[in-house]
Design a protein around this motif. Structure first.
Motif, PDB file in Angstrom:
ATOM      1  N   MET A 194      -5.035  -1.414 -11.256  1.00  0.00           N
ATOM      2  CA  MET A 194      -5.341  -2.904 -11.856  1.00  0.00           C
ATOM      3  C   MET A 194      -4.938  -3.948 -10.791  1.00  0.00           C
ATOM      4  N   LYS A 195      -5.623  -4.942 -10.774  1.00  0.00           N
ATOM      5  CA  LYS A 195      -5.274  -5.918  -9.813  1.00  0.00           C
ATOM      6  C   LYS A 195      -5.042  -7.182 -10.271  1.00  0.00           C
ATOM      7  N   VAL A 196      -4.027  -7.919  -9.881  1.00  0.00           N
ATOM      8  CA  VAL A 196      -3.757  -9.265 -10.547  1.00  0.00           C
ATOM      9  C   VAL A 196      -4.086 -10.276  -9.418  1.00  0.00           C
ATOM     10  N   ILE A 197      -4.756 -11.382 -10.054  1.00  0.00           N
ATOM     11  CA  ILE A 197      -5.378 -12.402  -9.376  1.00  0.00           C
ATOM     12  C   ILE A 197      -4.243 -13.337  -9.456  1.00  0.00           C
ATOM     13  N   LYS A 198      -3.635 -13.949  -8.343  1.00  0.00           N
ATOM     14  CA  LYS A 198      -2.596 -14.600  -7.996  1.00  0.00           C
ATOM     15  C   LYS A 198      -3.092 -15.938  -8.361  1.00  0.00           C
ATOM     16  N   ASP A 257      -3.166 -18.673  -6.187  1.00  0.00           N
ATOM     17  CA  ASP A 257      -3.614 -19.069  -4.952  1.00  0.00           C
ATOM     18  C   ASP A 257      -5.063 -18.279  -4.757  1.00  0.00           C
ATOM     19  N   GLY A 258      -5.592 -17.465  -5.394  1.00  0.00           N
ATOM     20  CA  GLY A 258      -6.719 -16.850  -5.587  1.00  0.00           C
ATOM     21  C   GLY A 258      -6.592 -15.237  -4.822  1.00  0.00           C
ATOM     22  N   SER A 259      -5.494 -15.092  -4.183  1.00  0.00           N
ATOM     23  CA  SER A 259      -5.206 -13.770  -3.742  1.00  0.00           C
ATOM     24  C   SER A 259      -5.135 -12.730  -4.589  1.00  0.00           C
ATOM     25  N   THR A 260      -5.336 -11.543  -4.282  1.00  0.00           N
ATOM     26  CA  THR A 260      -5.197 -10.260  -5.224  1.00  0.00           C
ATOM     27  C   THR A 260      -4.336  -9.302  -4.735  1.00  0.00           C
ATOM     28  N   VAL A 261      -3.613  -8.565  -5.538  1.00  0.00           N
ATOM     29  CA  VAL A 261      -2.556  -7.964  -5.446  1.00  0.00           C
ATOM     30  C   VAL A 261      -2.457  -6.906  -6.348  1.00  0.00           C
TER      31      VAL A 261
END
Length: 110
Positions: A1-5, A7-11
């Motif tokens: 699963m990815k998290v959208i921070k 600032d728009g970045s994905t981690v």
């Protein structure tokens, strides 16, 4: 699963961040108001089990807040919400400062 921070970045999703955040709020209240460690793990597991491709960080925080409230951890939830609010104010303050500095830089370049 990815998290959208914000600032728009994905981690990548990191359940330990949820556990640590709840533990910090938990440690900020009287012992009699604290949530048991296994319940904290249950909240993190719930978010993780949503098994969505992507989640916004705000949505994760909302799920955590709801999970704390469902565990009857009202004092812990209050600390968690206050921390979120303070961080939001800090982010807004930093954004405002950056905007002012950018304007000053523009003026100084002329």
């Amino acid at each position: 699963m990815k998290v959208i921070k914000r600032d728009g970045s994905t981690v990548d999703f990191d359940r330990s961040k949820i556990v640590v955040a709840i533990q910090k709020a938990n440690n900020a209240v009287d012992e009699s108001e604290r949530i048991a460690e296994d319940r904290i793990e249950n909240i993190a597991h719930y978010v993780e089990s949503r098994n969505r491709m992507r989640l916004l960080v705000e949505d994760i925080q909302d799920m955590v807040e709801t999970g704390i409230m469902e565990m009857r951890g009202y004092e812990v939830a209050q600390k968690y919400v206050r921390y979120r609010y303070k961080r939001e104010l800090t982010r807004k303050s930093n954004t405002t400062d950056d905007s002012i500095l950018a304007l000053l830089d523009q003026i100084n370049e002329n």
